[in-house]
Structures are given as C-alpha cells and as structure tokens.
Design a protein around this motif. Structure first.
Motif, PDB file in Angstrom:
ATOM      1  N   GLY A   1      -5.678  -6.128   1.101  1.00 44.95           N
ATOM      2  CA  GLY A   1      -5.912  -4.937   1.899  1.00 44.95           C
ATOM      3  C   GLY A   1      -5.653  -3.640   1.143  1.00 44.95           C
ATOM      4  O   GLY A   1      -5.155  -3.645   0.017  1.00 44.95           O
ATOM      5  N   MET A   2      -5.971  -2.537   1.781  1.00 43.23           N
ATOM      6  CA  MET A   2      -5.808  -1.220   1.178  1.00 43.23           C
ATOM      7  C   MET A   2      -4.328  -0.838   1.154  1.00 43.23           C
ATOM      8  O   MET A   2      -3.653  -0.838   2.190  1.00 43.23           O
ATOM      9  CB  MET A   2      -6.592  -0.184   1.988  1.00 43.23           C
ATOM     10  CG  MET A   2      -6.724   1.164   1.315  1.00 43.23           C
ATOM     11  SD  MET A   2      -7.752   1.100  -0.153  1.00 43.23           S
ATOM     12  CE  MET A   2      -7.857   2.859  -0.528  1.00 43.23           C
TER      13      MET A   2
ATOM     14  N   VAL B   1       2.302   1.455 -12.297  1.00 44.88           N
ATOM     15  CA  VAL B   1       2.041   1.803 -10.896  1.00 44.88           C
ATOM     16  C   VAL B   1       2.892   0.947  -9.964  1.00 44.88           C
ATOM     17  O   VAL B   1       3.038  -0.262 -10.174  1.00 44.88           O
ATOM     18  CB  VAL B   1       0.547   1.595 -10.549  1.00 44.88           C
ATOM     19  CG1 VAL B   1       0.265   2.043  -9.121  1.00 44.88           C
ATOM     20  CG2 VAL B   1      -0.350   2.320 -11.537  1.00 44.88           C
ATOM     21  N   LEU B   2       3.439   1.565  -8.935  1.00 43.98           N
ATOM     22  CA  LEU B   2       4.105   0.856  -7.847  1.00 43.98           C
ATOM     23  C   LEU B   2       3.355   1.170  -6.564  1.00 43.98           C
ATOM     24  O   LEU B   2       3.263   2.338  -6.165  1.00 43.98           O
ATOM     25  CB  LEU B   2       5.565   1.283  -7.723  1.00 43.98           C
ATOM     26  CG  LEU B   2       6.343   0.703  -6.530  1.00 43.98           C
ATOM     27  CD1 LEU B   2       6.400  -0.821  -6.613  1.00 43.98           C
ATOM     28  CD2 LEU B   2       7.752   1.290  -6.460  1.00 43.98           C
ATOM     29  N   LEU B   3       2.802   0.125  -5.951  1.00 44.87           N
ATOM     30  CA  LEU B   3       2.002   0.289  -4.738  1.00 44.87           C
ATOM     31  C   LEU B   3       2.712  -0.335  -3.547  1.00 44.87           C
ATOM     32  O   LEU B   3       3.256  -1.447  -3.646  1.00 44.87           O
ATOM     33  CB  LEU B   3       0.637  -0.380  -4.911  1.00 44.87           C
ATOM     34  CG  LEU B   3      -0.306   0.216  -5.964  1.00 44.87           C
ATOM     35  CD1 LEU B   3      -1.123  -0.872  -6.613  1.00 44.87           C
ATOM     36  CD2 LEU B   3      -1.210   1.262  -5.346  1.00 44.87           C
ATOM     37  N   GLU B   4       2.699   0.371  -2.435  1.00 45.70           N
ATOM     38  CA  GLU B   4       3.164  -0.198  -1.167  1.00 45.70           C
ATOM     39  C   GLU B   4       1.967  -0.870  -0.512  1.00 45.70           C
ATOM     40  O   GLU B   4       0.965  -0.210  -0.207  1.00 45.70           O
ATOM     41  CB  GLU B   4       3.720   0.886  -0.248  1.00 45.70           C
ATOM     42  CG  GLU B   4       4.203   0.352   1.090  1.00 45.70           C
ATOM     43  CD  GLU B   4       4.527   1.450   2.080  1.00 45.70           C
ATOM     44  OE1 GLU B   4       5.134   1.128   3.131  1.00 45.70           O
ATOM     45  OE2 GLU B   4       4.172   2.620   1.833  1.00 45.70           O
TER      46      GLU B   4
ATOM     47  N   LYS C   1     -10.321   6.148  -4.419  1.00 43.23           N
ATOM     48  CA  LYS C   1      -9.229   6.814  -3.702  1.00 43.23           C
ATOM     49  C   LYS C   1      -7.881   6.471  -4.328  1.00 43.23           C
ATOM     50  O   LYS C   1      -7.022   7.352  -4.504  1.00 43.23           O
ATOM     51  CB  LYS C   1      -9.234   6.397  -2.224  1.00 43.23           C
ATOM     52  CG  LYS C   1     -10.374   6.974  -1.408  1.00 43.23           C
ATOM     53  CD  LYS C   1     -10.264   6.501   0.047  1.00 43.23           C
ATOM     54  CE  LYS C   1     -11.402   7.048   0.894  1.00 43.23           C
ATOM     55  NZ  LYS C   1     -11.317   6.576   2.295  1.00 43.23           N
ATOM     56  N   ILE C   2      -7.702   5.203  -4.661  1.00 41.11           N
ATOM     57  CA  ILE C   2      -6.439   4.794  -5.291  1.00 41.11           C
ATOM     58  C   ILE C   2      -6.293   5.440  -6.663  1.00 41.11           C
ATOM     59  O   ILE C   2      -5.211   5.910  -7.031  1.00 41.11           O
ATOM     60  CB  ILE C   2      -6.354   3.258  -5.396  1.00 41.11           C
ATOM     61  CG1 ILE C   2      -6.384   2.627  -4.003  1.00 41.11           C
ATOM     62  CG2 ILE C   2      -5.083   2.841  -6.127  1.00 41.11           C
ATOM     63  CD1 ILE C   2      -6.409   1.112  -4.018  1.00 41.11           C
TER      64      ILE C   2
ATOM     65  N   SER D   1       0.686   9.207  -0.485  1.00 40.29           N
ATOM     66  CA  SER D   1       0.063   8.364   0.528  1.00 40.29           C
ATOM     67  C   SER D   1      -1.423   8.229   0.235  1.00 40.29           C
ATOM     68  O   SER D   1      -2.071   9.193  -0.172  1.00 40.29           O
ATOM     69  CB  SER D   1       0.268   8.959   1.928  1.00 40.29           C
ATOM     70  OG  SER D   1       1.635   8.972   2.266  1.00 40.29           O
ATOM     71  N   ILE D   2      -1.954   7.042   0.442  1.00 42.44           N
ATOM     72  CA  ILE D   2      -3.378   6.783   0.158  1.00 42.44           C
ATOM     73  C   ILE D   2      -4.192   6.960   1.431  1.00 42.44           C
ATOM     74  O   ILE D   2      -3.871   6.352   2.449  1.00 42.44           O
ATOM     75  CB  ILE D   2      -3.574   5.375  -0.423  1.00 42.44           C
ATOM     76  CG1 ILE D   2      -2.786   5.248  -1.732  1.00 42.44           C
ATOM     77  CG2 ILE D   2      -5.046   5.085  -0.671  1.00 42.44           C
ATOM     78  CD1 ILE D   2      -2.770   3.852  -2.310  1.00 42.44           C
TER      79      ILE D   2
END
Length: 336
Positions: free
Chosen positions: A194-195, A218-221, A319-320, A335-336
């Motif tokens: 998912g996004m 990169v650290l993504l939630e 977007k990311i 926030s994305i």
C-alpha cells in the motif's frame, strides 16, 4: 490490431521494448522516432520496422498509429507524452512518468480529456512472484506485516562521454539511484503493502563528483503503521538487490529482488518461537520482462479499461520521490 510508434532507440528500446511490442499478438510496431538518423536506420533494420521519423511531429501525424511507447531519458517523458496524448494517441511511458508532480497531473488530466489510455512502465508488477507474495500476505502465512527492508547498491560512475551520462545530471535524470532503481522498488512496495503515510530521508553525494545523489537512505511509515527502511546507493562495488517483508511469524525475502525465487522463512512453533523453516519457491519471470507490461497495455486499449499501472498508479511513486527529496532538504518528516 494496435499500431505502435516508439519514441527512442536506446538500450531498453533495443533489448526489451521493440521485441515486446512485436511479440504481442494484437500489436504491430509500425514506426520509430529518433533525432539521430544513423541510429534510426540501424534500429529499423534490426527490428524490421517499416517507418522511421527524425521528429516527433512527423510520427504523430501518422494517423495509422494508435499508441506511443516513450522510451527516452526521463526529462523528455513529459513533452513527448503530452504531445502524443494531445494527438489522441494512447501512451505507455517509461518510469518515472515525469520530472515532477505537476507534470504527472497534467498528463493524467490530458489522457482523461482525450479519452485515451496512459500507462507507466513499472514492469516488476508483472513478475509472477508478486501474486504469490500477495497470497502469502493475505492468507497471514507470515502473520501481521510489521516492516520491510529494501536495499540496492552498485557502482555507477559514467564518464562524460558515456551515452548514459544524462542519468547523473539532475535536470535530465531527476535524481541518482533513488530515481533510477529506487522508483522501481518503491512501486513494488506500493503494490505489495500500500501507499506509505510518511517519509524521513537523507540524501547525499559522498563518493562521486556528479550532481545527483549517490547515497539515499529512507524511513517510510507503511499504510498499516509498520516501518520500511530503504537504501539506494551508486557508490559501492559490492552489489546488492534485496527486498524483505517481515511479519510477526515469518518473513519473505527476495534476494536478488529481480530473481525468480521467493525465500519464505517461518517459525515452526508459533508458541515457542524456536528454530525456523526456510522454503524457496520459484516463480519464473518472462524471458522479456517488458512483454507482460506491453500485453497488459494492449489489452487495456482493446478492452477499453485502465491498464494495470495507469497514469494515476504510476503517479504514486512520483509523489513518494518528491516527499523523499523534501524530507532530505528540510530535515523533517514529510506526510505523503
């Protein structure tokens, strides 16, 4: 039959795109365009293409052409795709689809206005193992997903006379390993988990002297609140290509990510959590990994429906990318 025009005669067009279009049963590769006449002639002979053009306008004026594949450097994607859409052509464009979010939005809007299909060439979504990974996740084989890890590093330092030097020029390539390989991995992440919600990032040029980054962390939630740690580097001669999904009861490991195997590691006794069982599942990729992508897009045109990776879907990765760059520049979580 769908008549295709191909914009670009580079490496990907030669090795994958032209053969993929020619192998698709409902398609004809009618024309190709390159501003370099000698390159164009060689390409036409190699692939048996009847028509060649040195300008985009001339190719788009060919009323027989239904669809355009854009296989050019990234900075040319937007202008070529936009002109093709305005000419009423369906467009399948290499990744990332454009240089910024605004360009992506304009392309999506124009495709809707013209009533044509817009797709982005994130071909890894068509790897057979992707469906198997989705099954393993949906059936809770590894338990609840708590995180992911993505790692890609290689050595890339082209000379200024290298035809691919454009990749290390910010205004032409968009960025370094983040845009080149990271975009593919982030698209896989979106498809599988998912996004993401937010991102924190650090980008720098540590080793080389070009203007794009050679290092990106990169650290993504994730959508479910889990964490993804990703690293993309062009400054290590120790090559790596890993994608790991971690669950409460096991993990899925792709190493290399582009290979045919899925390594599934499970804890045999969920109560004790002792030991592990490792199984390798093989899911063979297509001999030409662009073939399923082209086939899907052709079927979308014929069936009058969206392709698997539509413009809107491909825009998610852009977007990311923009949020990663913003986080790196500001030092803040975005926030994305």
């Amino acid at each position: 039959m769908i008549s295709w025009g191909l914009a670009g005669c580079g490496d990907i067009a030669n090795k994958r795109v032209a053969p993929a279009i020619k192998s698709q049963p409902d398609s004809i590769l009618l024309a190709v365009m390159s501003p370099y006449a000698n390159e164009l002639e060689v390409f036409m002979k190699r692939h048996g293409i009847p028509e060649g053009y040195t300008t985009l306008d001339d190719m788009l004026n060919n009323k027989e052409i239904d669809a355009i594949y854009v296989a050019t450097p990234i900075f040319l994607h937007y202008e070529i795709a936009l002109q093709a859409l305005k000419a009423g052509k369906h467009v399948l464009v290499e990744k990332p689809m454009a240089m910024n979010n605004k360009e992506c939005e304009i392309l999506i809007s124009e495709a809707e206005k013209q009533g044509v299909r817009l797709g982005v060439a994130y071909y890894r979504r068509f790897f057979p193992k992707i469906d198997e990974i989705k099954r393993l996740i949906s059936e809770d084989v590894i338990g609840d997903v708590v995180g992911a890890r993505i790692l890609f590093h290689s050595w890339y330092n082209p000379g200024k006379d290298d035809p691919k030097y454009w990749r290390v020029i910010k205004s032409k390539g968009g960025g370094g390993p983040l845009w080149d390989m990271g975009s593919h991995k982030l698209d896989m992440l979106i498809d599988l988990l998912g996004m993401p919600r937010s991102v924190s990032a650090l980008m720098s040029t540590q080793t080389h002297d070009y203007e794009v980054e050679d290092s990106c962390s990169v650290l993504l939630e994730l959508e479910n609140g889990g964490h993804c740690i990703a690293g993309f580097n062009w400054n290590s001669k120790v090559w790596a290509d890993e994608f790991v999904i971690l669950g409460t009861n096991g993990k899925i490991k792709l190493d290399p990510c582009d290979g045919d195997g899925i390594e599934l590691e499970l804890v045999p006794s969920r109560m004790k959590g002792i030991g592990k069982e490792v199984t390798t599942v093989m899911k063979l990729n297509a001999s030409n990994v662009h073939a399923p992508l082209v086939d899907d897009f052709a079927k979308a045109i014929i069936g009058n429906h969206e392709p698997k990776i539509s413009g809107k879907e491909g825009y998610k990765t852009n977007k990311i990318l923009s949020c990663i760059e913003e986080s790196s520049c500001t030092g803040k979580r975005v926030s994305i």
